[in-house]
Design an enzyme around this catalytic site. Structure first.
Site, PDB file in Angstrom:
ATOM      1  CG  HIS A  85      -1.842  -1.161   1.285  1.00  0.00           C
ATOM      2  ND1 HIS A  85      -2.329  -1.669   2.471  1.00  0.00           N
ATOM      3  CD2 HIS A  85      -2.368  -1.940   0.295  1.00  0.00           C
ATOM      4  CE1 HIS A  85      -3.126  -2.707   2.214  1.00  0.00           C
ATOM      5  NE2 HIS A  85      -3.160  -2.883   0.907  1.00  0.00           N
ATOM      6  CE  LYS A 111       0.723   3.599   5.689  1.00  0.00           C
ATOM      7  NZ  LYS A 111       0.344   2.389   4.912  1.00  0.00           N
ATOM      8  CE1 TYR A 159       0.255  -0.318   8.921  1.00  0.00           C
ATOM      9  CE2 TYR A 159      -1.335  -1.150  10.514  1.00  0.00           C
ATOM     10  CZ  TYR A 159      -0.590  -1.326   9.367  1.00  0.00           C
ATOM     11  OH  TYR A 159      -0.697  -2.486   8.662  1.00  0.00           O
ATOM     12  CG  ASP A 208      -4.086  -5.889  -0.584  1.00  0.00           C
ATOM     13  OD1 ASP A 208      -4.233  -4.709  -0.944  1.00  0.00           O
ATOM     14  OD2 ASP A 208      -3.826  -6.227   0.585  1.00  0.00           O
TER      15      ASP A 208
END
Length: 218
Positions: free
Chosen positions: A60, A70, A130, A166
């Protein structure tokens, strides 16, 4: 804090204090991270994901600007975390590095805007947290197929389980041709990177890491 073979991405190894009562660790320090990275990490959103063993999530990434930096750590179980350089024009374009994150060593990975991210759950109920620099924007979030042979990521799963999103993601080549990927020059113009040259070593022996020299696909 160790800079990865992909410039701008860092592995963080915290000091864990433990005894018969349990443990304590500082899993995030904004000042020390800013000193190592060269700029502070703005925090706008915190996410948590739980995955069954064999689940692969990613790869991603978000549009730049503004992108989404992140800071990722595993608070339960273990994952194999992967950072991919998707910045067209980057000296390390197409390279990836994998690092084990688990609830024993409590390592973390910090990746700046413009890089791709994914992971494979090594245990059931593998739980990641995250810290994100921007909030989620559906129209600016994208994916590259994690099993694309051109990327050649060596996932530690016999039969990786993917989400529908995905599984339908474009290949790396399709993302390049379609102009989907972030531009390295734009990332530099946005002041995201410190312009340090990429590392050429592969880190310590036994680390789950791999580099591949890549050039943009025509």
């Amino acid at each position: 804090m160790r800079e990865l073979t992909i410039a701008g991405a860092f592995e963080i190894v915290p000091q864990v204090h433990g005894d018969q009562r349990g443990l304590f660790t500082e899993w995030y320090r904004f000042d020390r991270l800013a000193e190592a990275v060269g700029r502070p990490l703005s925090l706008a959103q915190a996410n948590l994901s739980v995955s069954a063993k064999g689940v692969v999530r990613g790869i991603h990434f978000a549009d730049v600007p503004p992108g989404q930096a992140k800071y990722v750590t595993c608070v339960r179980g273990a994952v194999w975390d992967v950072v991919v350089d998707l910045r067209v024009g980057s000296p390390t374009f197409g390279r990836w590095e994998g690092i084990r994150l688990d609830d024993i060593e409590r390592r973390a990975v910090c990746l700046p805007e413009g890089l791709g991210h994914g992971f494979c759950a090594l245990t059931d109920d593998a739980t990641l947290t995250y810290l994100c620099s921007t909030t989620y924007r559906p129209t600016a979030e994208h994916a590259v197929h994690p099993l694309d042979p051109d990327l050649g990521i060596e996932w530690p799963a016999d039969a990786p389980l993917l989400s529908a999103r995905d599984a339908a993601a474009p290949s790396w080549a399709e993302a390049v041709v379609g102009g989907m990927l972030p531009s390295y020059d734009v990332c530099l113009a946005e002041g995201i990177y410190s312009c340090r040259p990429p590392r050429t070593d592969l880190g310590s022996e036994g680390r789950a890491a791999r580099m591949q020299d890549r050039t943009p696909i025509e």
